[in-house]
Each structure stands twice: as C-alpha cells, then as structure tokens.
Design a protein around this motif. Structure first.
Motif, PDB file in Angstrom:
ATOM      1  N   VAL A 128      55.283 -14.575 -19.952  1.00 35.98           N
ATOM      2  CA  VAL A 128      54.830 -14.550 -18.630  1.00 35.98           C
ATOM      3  C   VAL A 128      53.813 -13.330 -18.354  1.00 35.98           C
ATOM      4  O   VAL A 128      52.852 -13.522 -18.087  1.00 35.98           O
ATOM      5  CB  VAL A 128      55.820 -14.673 -17.532  1.00 35.98           C
ATOM      6  CG1 VAL A 128      55.268 -14.387 -16.196  1.00 35.98           C
ATOM      7  CG2 VAL A 128      56.652 -16.111 -17.839  1.00 35.98           C
ATOM      8  N   PRO A 134      47.955 -22.615 -14.129  1.00 46.79           N
ATOM      9  CA  PRO A 134      49.137 -22.674 -14.877  1.00 46.79           C
ATOM     10  C   PRO A 134      48.825 -22.919 -16.159  1.00 46.79           C
ATOM     11  O   PRO A 134      49.647 -22.953 -16.982  1.00 46.79           O
ATOM     12  CB  PRO A 134      49.958 -23.804 -14.218  1.00 46.79           C
ATOM     13  CG  PRO A 134      48.790 -24.788 -13.365  1.00 46.79           C
ATOM     14  CD  PRO A 134      47.995 -23.484 -12.781  1.00 46.79           C
ATOM     15  N   LEU A 148      49.916 -20.775 -19.184  1.00 50.47           N
ATOM     16  CA  LEU A 148      51.271 -20.941 -19.781  1.00 50.47           C
ATOM     17  C   LEU A 148      51.482 -22.566 -20.301  1.00 50.47           C
ATOM     18  O   LEU A 148      52.307 -23.241 -19.632  1.00 50.47           O
ATOM     19  CB  LEU A 148      52.369 -20.633 -18.632  1.00 50.47           C
ATOM     20  CG  LEU A 148      52.422 -18.968 -18.584  1.00 50.47           C
ATOM     21  CD1 LEU A 148      53.324 -18.870 -17.324  1.00 50.47           C
ATOM     22  CD2 LEU A 148      53.047 -18.356 -19.738  1.00 50.47           C
ATOM     23  N   ILE A 181      52.259 -21.548 -11.174  1.00 51.62           N
ATOM     24  CA  ILE A 181      53.517 -20.508 -11.505  1.00 51.62           C
ATOM     25  C   ILE A 181      54.095 -20.188 -10.475  1.00 51.62           C
ATOM     26  O   ILE A 181      53.915 -19.447  -9.446  1.00 51.62           O
ATOM     27  CB  ILE A 181      52.519 -19.276 -12.134  1.00 51.62           C
ATOM     28  CG1 ILE A 181      51.663 -19.715 -13.408  1.00 51.62           C
ATOM     29  CG2 ILE A 181      53.808 -18.214 -12.631  1.00 51.62           C
ATOM     30  CD1 ILE A 181      50.981 -18.571 -14.022  1.00 51.62           C
ATOM     31  N   HIS A 228      57.566 -17.636  -9.406  1.00 55.16           N
ATOM     32  CA  HIS A 228      58.453 -16.678  -9.807  1.00 55.16           C
ATOM     33  C   HIS A 228      59.718 -17.081 -10.006  1.00 55.16           C
ATOM     34  O   HIS A 228      60.467 -16.592 -11.045  1.00 55.16           O
ATOM     35  CB  HIS A 228      58.092 -15.294  -8.790  1.00 55.16           C
ATOM     36  CG  HIS A 228      59.221 -14.076  -8.903  1.00 55.16           C
ATOM     37  ND1 HIS A 228      60.363 -14.024  -8.854  1.00 55.16           N
ATOM     38  CD2 HIS A 228      58.819 -13.049  -9.850  1.00 55.16           C
ATOM     39  CE1 HIS A 228      60.842 -12.930  -9.183  1.00 55.16           C
ATOM     40  NE2 HIS A 228      60.095 -12.255  -9.884  1.00 55.16           N
ATOM     41  N   TRP A 246      61.099 -11.324 -13.921  1.00 56.23           N
ATOM     42  CA  TRP A 246      60.326 -12.813 -14.051  1.00 56.23           C
ATOM     43  C   TRP A 246      61.048 -13.772 -14.816  1.00 56.23           C
ATOM     44  O   TRP A 246      60.771 -14.931 -15.454  1.00 56.23           O
ATOM     45  CB  TRP A 246      59.012 -12.482 -14.756  1.00 56.23           C
ATOM     46  CG  TRP A 246      58.032 -11.768 -13.620  1.00 56.23           C
ATOM     47  CD1 TRP A 246      57.958 -10.450 -13.729  1.00 56.23           C
ATOM     48  CD2 TRP A 246      57.094 -12.378 -13.101  1.00 56.23           C
ATOM     49  NE1 TRP A 246      57.177  -9.994 -12.740  1.00 56.23           N
ATOM     50  CE2 TRP A 246      56.328 -11.415 -12.311  1.00 56.23           C
ATOM     51  CE3 TRP A 246      56.480 -13.680 -12.801  1.00 56.23           C
ATOM     52  CZ2 TRP A 246      55.308 -11.592 -11.439  1.00 56.23           C
ATOM     53  CZ3 TRP A 246      55.405 -13.935 -11.846  1.00 56.23           C
ATOM     54  CH2 TRP A 246      54.997 -12.936 -11.441  1.00 56.23           C
ATOM     55  N   CYS A 294      60.939 -17.366 -14.074  1.00 50.03           N
ATOM     56  CA  CYS A 294      59.679 -17.908 -13.660  1.00 50.03           C
ATOM     57  C   CYS A 294      59.569 -19.506 -14.628  1.00 50.03           C
ATOM     58  O   CYS A 294      60.135 -19.690 -15.570  1.00 50.03           O
ATOM     59  CB  CYS A 294      58.717 -17.087 -14.419  1.00 50.03           C
ATOM     60  SG  CYS A 294      56.943 -17.563 -14.572  1.00 50.03           S
ATOM     61  N   THR A 295      58.883 -20.172 -13.848  1.00 49.13           N
ATOM     62  CA  THR A 295      58.699 -21.692 -14.134  1.00 49.13           C
ATOM     63  C   THR A 295      57.234 -22.249 -13.822  1.00 49.13           C
ATOM     64  O   THR A 295      56.421 -21.541 -12.902  1.00 49.13           O
ATOM     65  CB  THR A 295      59.914 -22.626 -14.078  1.00 49.13           C
ATOM     66  OG1 THR A 295      59.537 -23.822 -15.104  1.00 49.13           O
ATOM     67  CG2 THR A 295      59.681 -22.980 -12.835  1.00 49.13           C
ATOM     68  N   ILE A 296      56.701 -23.322 -14.258  1.00 51.05           N
ATOM     69  CA  ILE A 296      55.696 -24.021 -13.669  1.00 51.05           C
ATOM     70  C   ILE A 296      56.425 -25.032 -12.636  1.00 51.05           C
ATOM     71  O   ILE A 296      57.114 -25.947 -12.945  1.00 51.05           O
ATOM     72  CB  ILE A 296      54.874 -24.758 -14.553  1.00 51.05           C
ATOM     73  CG1 ILE A 296      54.314 -23.728 -15.670  1.00 51.05           C
ATOM     74  CG2 ILE A 296      53.638 -25.509 -14.041  1.00 51.05           C
ATOM     75  CD1 ILE A 296      53.285 -22.556 -15.132  1.00 51.05           C
TER      76      ILE A 296
END
Length: 337
Positions: A77, A147, A150, A207, A209, A232, A235-237
């Motif tokens: 990330v 996004p 990532l 994205i 947090h 983080w 964190c993900t989409i």
C-alpha cells in the motif's frame, strides 16, 4: 504502531546494514536506535545511517500467525501511495520476499493527538477546529486515488452487500466462547434490518484505509495539516465512504485531546466539497460503521467471559458498543441531516 516493550538489541542491525547497502542506501554505522511507541503489536524502531533518519517496521520477535502478511500488505500500500498526494508515511524500501518481512520508511514530522497537543495547537482554537476539517480533506485525497494502483487488492464486487452478513457471522462466532451469554445489544436486529434495506445499490470502488479515526492520524507540528495517515493494515479496495462513516462513528470520542472540533455535519460538508462521490446515503455509511465497530468491540467482551481478556476491559468495550448502537440510532433518525 508498536508494542511498548521492544528489545532493540534483539534486532540484527549488522544484517540490516548489509541489506540497506544492497538497496543502494547511504552507508555507515547505524546510530541513535530508539523504539517508537504506539498502538499495535508490530515493532517500530527509529535510527540514523549515513546522515538519514529511518523508521524500521517489522513483526514482533514472537510473530503472530498473520504478522508477516500484514506487513506485506502495508508495504504494498505504501509503495502504491508513494507517488500520490495522499498523506502517508513515505516508504524507502521493503523486504517482502522472505520472513521476517520488514520495511523502512521516512520518519513523520508531526504528532498524534492521543498523546496531547503541543503549541500552537493547545492554545489556538482555530487550529483545533481546522484539524477536524483537515482530517476530512486527507480522507478525500485518499478517495481520489485510482484503485488500479493496487491490482487484485480486495474484492470490491458486492462489497457493500457483504457487510451486514459478514459482521453478523462474526457476532455469531462469539457464541463459541465458553461463558458468553450472547449479545445484549439493544437495537441490534433493527439496525441490521435498516442497513440491509438501505444498502446503496452502486458505489465507485476506491482505496479504503479501513480504520480511519483521529488515533491513526499524525498532524503537522506547526499547524492543522494531516502529516500522515498511519496503520494501514486494514487497507482494502472497497467503498471509501465507509472510511468517512468510520470517522463519523468515532467522532469526536476518538480524537484524543482535541477540544473544539467541528460538528459531524461540517465534516460531511467539507468532504463533499472535495469529493465527487455520491453523498446521498451518508447516513448509511455512518450507521454501518457503528454496527461494524460495535460488533468488533463486543468480541473482547465475549473473550472476557471466557477468561481470554480482562473483565474490566471487556465491560468497558461493551459499554462502548452500546454507545455506538445508540449513535447508530441517532444517525438512522436523521442526526446528520
């Protein structure tokens, strides 16, 4: 960010120096080593080498089962955000191919409000008010990042529809703990039903947090600007508006020692002015955040019944869960309107 009991001497700084040499970083002796104290179980140590300061982040010496994978995600990330305007710690280099995984980042020039306010913040109400708006601004900046930086990160398809069933399953799983009588949470079924019926049909993936609140923000020492969003690991989409909901759900109780913050309506308006996202269901995101966080905290309450967590902590977090569901009710009744 780190455990409060760090044996800096247990870190192999000679091996670290050799690895840094291979990365082409400035050479010389490693000096000024000191632990950085904070919130999670990962280790962070500050040091200097070749006239440059670094923060080393690595798993604890007795790593948890997912410690290395969490740091791999964090490093990925931070690498993706390095060339964006997002206020994130600046990644220098990462070792993710073998374990223990670790990475180096630049120190952040700033402070966390949970430890108190320095000057000029402590005596300037205008700065403190602005800190709240800057928290919204930093979040809006994250929400603007494509996004695609990532790829393969998270599962945005069906993200919102999965939320209520996912957290109800989590709550049901606490029943496997010995002695836990089950959740005594007024408004639980009504809140779940409200969320299911009102789930937004569409959203623009971005994205997230995943744990956006004041305790995970560092502010500039000379003003209200957010110097860095930290921690983080969640964190993900997904839908970045859930981060905004999380900020509202914890506002201002998780702001540390910052009196005079703007009210939630002002936070929403400021975020909306900086974002192209559809804000028509903002109440849903705030209620969803209360629902999820309340269930997460109830897990410690359940573990306390089973003797796996201190009972006083479990009771305190259960009380917080009840407060969150009460706040959810206020949001459902139009408190943000």
């Amino acid at each position: 960010m780190t455990s409060t009991h760090i044996d800096v001497g247990a870190i192999d700084f000679a091996a670290l120096g050799a690895w840094m040499d291979a990365q082409g970083l400035p050479g010389g002796p490693i000096i000024g080593t000191a632990p950085v104290l904070g919130g999670t179980q990962n280790v962070m140590v500050r040091f200097e080498r070749g006239g440059r300061a670094y923060i080393l982040r690595r798993p604890p010496m007795h790593a948890r089962s997912k410690s290395n994978e969490v740091l791999r995600r964090e490093a990925r990330v931070l690498a993706a955000l390095r060339d964006t305007p997002v206020a994130a710690p600046r990644l220098v280099a990462a070792q993710t191919a073998r374990e223990p995984v670790f990475y180096l980042m630049e120190p952040v020039a700033g402070f966390n409000p949970s430890t108190g306010l320095p000057e000029p913040h402590a005596s300037d109400p205008a700065i403190r008010h602005r800190m709240g708006l800057e928290a919204a601004a930093a979040l809006a900046e994250l929400g603007r990042v494509d996004p695609a930086v990532l790829p393969g990160f998270g599962r945005p398809e069906g993200f919102l529809e999965r939320q209520v069933p996912r957290w109800l399953r989590e709550l049901d799983s606490y029943g496997e703990l010995d002695g836990y009588p089950g959740p005594d949470i007024p408004g639980l079924p009504e809140t779940a039903d409200w969320l299911i019926r009102r789930t937004p049909r569409t959203f623009t993936p971005g994205i997230m947090h995943g744990d956006y609140h004041f305790a995970n923000l560092m502010f500039a020492s000379d003003g209200p600007r957010v110097a860095a969003i930290v921690d983080w690991e969640m964190c993900t989409i997904g839908d970045p508006l859930l981060d905004l909901g999380w900020l509202l759900a914890t506002w201002p109780s998780n702001s540390g020692h910052v009196p005079g913050l703007p009210p939630p309506r002002d936070i929403i308006a400021y975020y909306a002015a900086l974002s192209e996202r559809d804000m028509s269901a903002v109440e849903w995101y705030a209620v969803m955040a209360c629902f999820k966080l309340g269930i997460v905290l109830e897990g410690t309450h359940a573990r306390a019944y089973a003797g796996k967590a201190p009972r006083d902590i479990g009771d305190l977090l259960h009380a917080t869960t009840l407060e969150l569901f009460g706040r959810a009710r206020e949001f459902m009744e139009g408190a943000l309107g």
